[in-house]
Design a protein around this motif. Structure first.
Motif, PDB file in Angstrom:
ATOM      1  N   PRO A  74      -6.746   9.217   9.236  1.00  0.00           N
ATOM      2  CA  PRO A  74      -8.021   8.953   8.233  1.00  0.00           C
ATOM      3  C   PRO A  74      -7.859   7.813   7.544  1.00  0.00           C
ATOM      4  N   GLY A  75      -6.753   7.766   6.676  1.00  0.00           N
ATOM      5  CA  GLY A  75      -6.521   6.906   5.696  1.00  0.00           C
ATOM      6  C   GLY A  75      -6.301   5.194   6.118  1.00  0.00           C
ATOM      7  N   LEU A  76      -6.074   5.377   7.297  1.00  0.00           N
ATOM      8  CA  LEU A  76      -5.527   4.051   7.852  1.00  0.00           C
ATOM      9  C   LEU A  76      -6.470   3.046   7.704  1.00  0.00           C
ATOM     10  N   ALA A  77      -7.782   3.258   8.096  1.00  0.00           N
ATOM     11  CA  ALA A  77      -9.057   2.054   7.657  1.00  0.00           C
ATOM     12  C   ALA A  77      -8.791   1.731   6.404  1.00  0.00           C
ATOM     13  N   ASP A  78      -8.893   2.386   5.156  1.00  0.00           N
ATOM     14  CA  ASP A  78      -8.607   2.007   3.924  1.00  0.00           C
ATOM     15  C   ASP A  78      -7.196   1.264   3.590  1.00  0.00           C
ATOM     16  N   CYS A  79      -6.339   1.733   4.173  1.00  0.00           N
ATOM     17  CA  CYS A  79      -4.912   0.831   3.887  1.00  0.00           C
ATOM     18  C   CYS A  79      -5.280  -0.642   4.827  1.00  0.00           C
ATOM     19  N   VAL A  80      -5.752  -0.650   5.714  1.00  0.00           N
ATOM     20  CA  VAL A  80      -5.934  -1.903   6.646  1.00  0.00           C
ATOM     21  C   VAL A  80      -6.740  -2.835   5.703  1.00  0.00           C
ATOM     22  N   ALA A  81      -8.021  -2.072   5.371  1.00  0.00           N
ATOM     23  CA  ALA A  81      -8.875  -3.062   4.455  1.00  0.00           C
ATOM     24  C   ALA A  81      -8.131  -3.725   3.133  1.00  0.00           C
ATOM     25  N   THR A  82      -7.379  -2.721   2.476  1.00  0.00           N
ATOM     26  CA  THR A  82      -6.711  -3.185   1.101  1.00  0.00           C
ATOM     27  C   THR A  82      -5.632  -4.239   1.653  1.00  0.00           C
ATOM     28  N   LEU A  83      -4.895  -4.157   2.504  1.00  0.00           N
ATOM     29  CA  LEU A  83      -3.880  -5.128   2.921  1.00  0.00           C
ATOM     30  C   LEU A  83      -4.253  -6.429   3.752  1.00  0.00           C
ATOM     31  N   ARG A  84      -5.481  -6.269   4.027  1.00  0.00           N
ATOM     32  CA  ARG A  84      -6.170  -7.481   4.731  1.00  0.00           C
ATOM     33  C   ARG A  84      -6.612  -8.505   3.718  1.00  0.00           C
ATOM     34  N   ALA A  85      -7.120  -7.663   2.489  1.00  0.00           N
ATOM     35  CA  ALA A  85      -8.013  -8.583   1.391  1.00  0.00           C
ATOM     36  C   ALA A  85      -7.215  -9.545   0.666  1.00  0.00           C
ATOM     37  N   PHE A 121       1.040  -1.192   0.209  1.00  0.00           N
ATOM     38  CA  PHE A 121      -0.030   0.023  -0.120  1.00  0.00           C
ATOM     39  C   PHE A 121       1.061   1.395  -0.028  1.00  0.00           C
ATOM     40  N   LEU A 122       0.767   2.144  -0.964  1.00  0.00           N
ATOM     41  CA  LEU A 122       1.304   3.557  -1.093  1.00  0.00           C
ATOM     42  C   LEU A 122       0.569   4.653  -0.280  1.00  0.00           C
ATOM     43  N   ASP A 123       1.452   5.183   0.507  1.00  0.00           N
ATOM     44  CA  ASP A 123       0.954   6.497   1.183  1.00  0.00           C
ATOM     45  C   ASP A 123       1.922   7.628   1.221  1.00  0.00           C
ATOM     46  N   ARG A 124       1.483   8.584   0.726  1.00  0.00           N
ATOM     47  CA  ARG A 124       2.330   9.907   0.930  1.00  0.00           C
ATOM     48  C   ARG A 124       1.738  10.921   1.829  1.00  0.00           C
ATOM     49  N   HIS A 125       2.232  11.022   2.850  1.00  0.00           N
ATOM     50  CA  HIS A 125       1.550  12.140   4.014  1.00  0.00           C
ATOM     51  C   HIS A 125       2.705  13.077   4.413  1.00  0.00           C
ATOM     52  N   THR A 126       1.984  14.316   4.549  1.00  0.00           N
ATOM     53  CA  THR A 126       2.898  15.378   5.001  1.00  0.00           C
ATOM     54  C   THR A 126       3.065  15.306   6.505  1.00  0.00           C
ATOM     55  N   LEU A 127       4.179  16.190   6.905  1.00  0.00           N
ATOM     56  CA  LEU A 127       4.393  16.091   8.441  1.00  0.00           C
ATOM     57  C   LEU A 127       4.487  17.442   8.904  1.00  0.00           C
ATOM     58  N   GLY A 128       4.159  17.313  10.296  1.00  0.00           N
ATOM     59  CA  GLY A 128       4.305  18.587  10.837  1.00  0.00           C
ATOM     60  C   GLY A 128       5.657  18.923  11.373  1.00  0.00           C
ATOM     61  N   GLU A 129       5.789  20.125  12.031  1.00  0.00           N
ATOM     62  CA  GLU A 129       7.152  20.579  12.594  1.00  0.00           C
ATOM     63  C   GLU A 129       7.791  19.824  13.535  1.00  0.00           C
ATOM     64  N   SER A 130       7.092  19.135  14.097  1.00  0.00           N
ATOM     65  CA  SER A 130       7.851  18.360  15.231  1.00  0.00           C
ATOM     66  C   SER A 130       8.816  17.176  14.335  1.00  0.00           C
ATOM     67  N   PHE A 131       8.551  17.117  13.008  1.00  0.00           N
ATOM     68  CA  PHE A 131       9.338  16.011  12.622  1.00  0.00           C
ATOM     69  C   PHE A 131      10.574  16.589  11.932  1.00  0.00           C
TER      70      PHE A 131
END
Length: 176
Positions: free
Chosen positions: A165-176, A111-121
């Motif tokens: 918020p996108g984790l549920a889709d990731c979990v469903a996709t990888l579980r299938a 599963f491919l996911d691009r996510h932006t990060l906050g300043e704490s990173f």
């Protein structure tokens, strides 16, 4: 880091993934930066590896309460020296963050996911996360690492509210 080998492995993994705009963007980033795109000290937008860890019966998913993000997330992180494959790096991260020995990758699950990060990173602005699926042994015991505040199993259909918020889709996709 055996970066050239790791970059070749990442390229092969991405090329084998179903065609999509996301896959094409990941391949373009890898082509633009090569080995440097796989390093924490590379460009501010770089690759990471993570594992969505399922219980042996695949009814639960393991999440860690990430210290910096303050969210329940799948274990994962930056590539380190010695990593030669994406799957190996993801399993290493998952083992370090969960304490579970004997994790097994699910062949072909990506599963491919691009996510932006906050300043704490710090200098990291975005992660291009290569997420694999893994299963834990039936008798898996979990442990909290230095990188997280908690580690728990969650029913795949009842993820915590304080997660990506996108984790549920990731979990469903990888579980299938």
């Amino acid at each position: 880091m055996s970066a050239t080998r790791l970059a070749a492995d990442a390229h092969a993994l991405l090329t084998a993934a179903p065609p999509s705009d996301q896959r094409d963007a990941f391949l373009a980033q890898l082509s633009s930066y090569g080995d440097a795109g796989l390093r924490r000290e590379g460009p501010p937008e770089h690759f990471t590896a993570s594992a969505v860890v399922f219980s042996a019966d695949r009814r639960e998913v393991l999440l860690v309460l990430h210290k910096k993000a303050r969210l329940w997330l799948q274990p994962g992180g930056h590539f380190e020296p010695g990593d030669t494959t994406v799957v190996g790096a993801a399993l290493r991260e998952a083992t370090e963050e969960s304490g579970i020995a004997g994790l097994r990758a699910v062949p072909g699950a990506l599963f491919l996911d691009r996510h932006t990060l906050g300043e704490s990173f710090g200098r990291c602005r975005a992660h291009l996360d290569l997420r694999i699926a893994a299963t834990a042994p039936p008798d898996a015991a979990i442990a909290v690492s230095d990188e997280s505040d908690d580690v728990r199993w969650w029913p795949v259909a009842a993820l915590p509210d304080d997660t990506d918020p996108g984790l549920a889709d990731c979990v469903a996709t990888l579980r299938a």
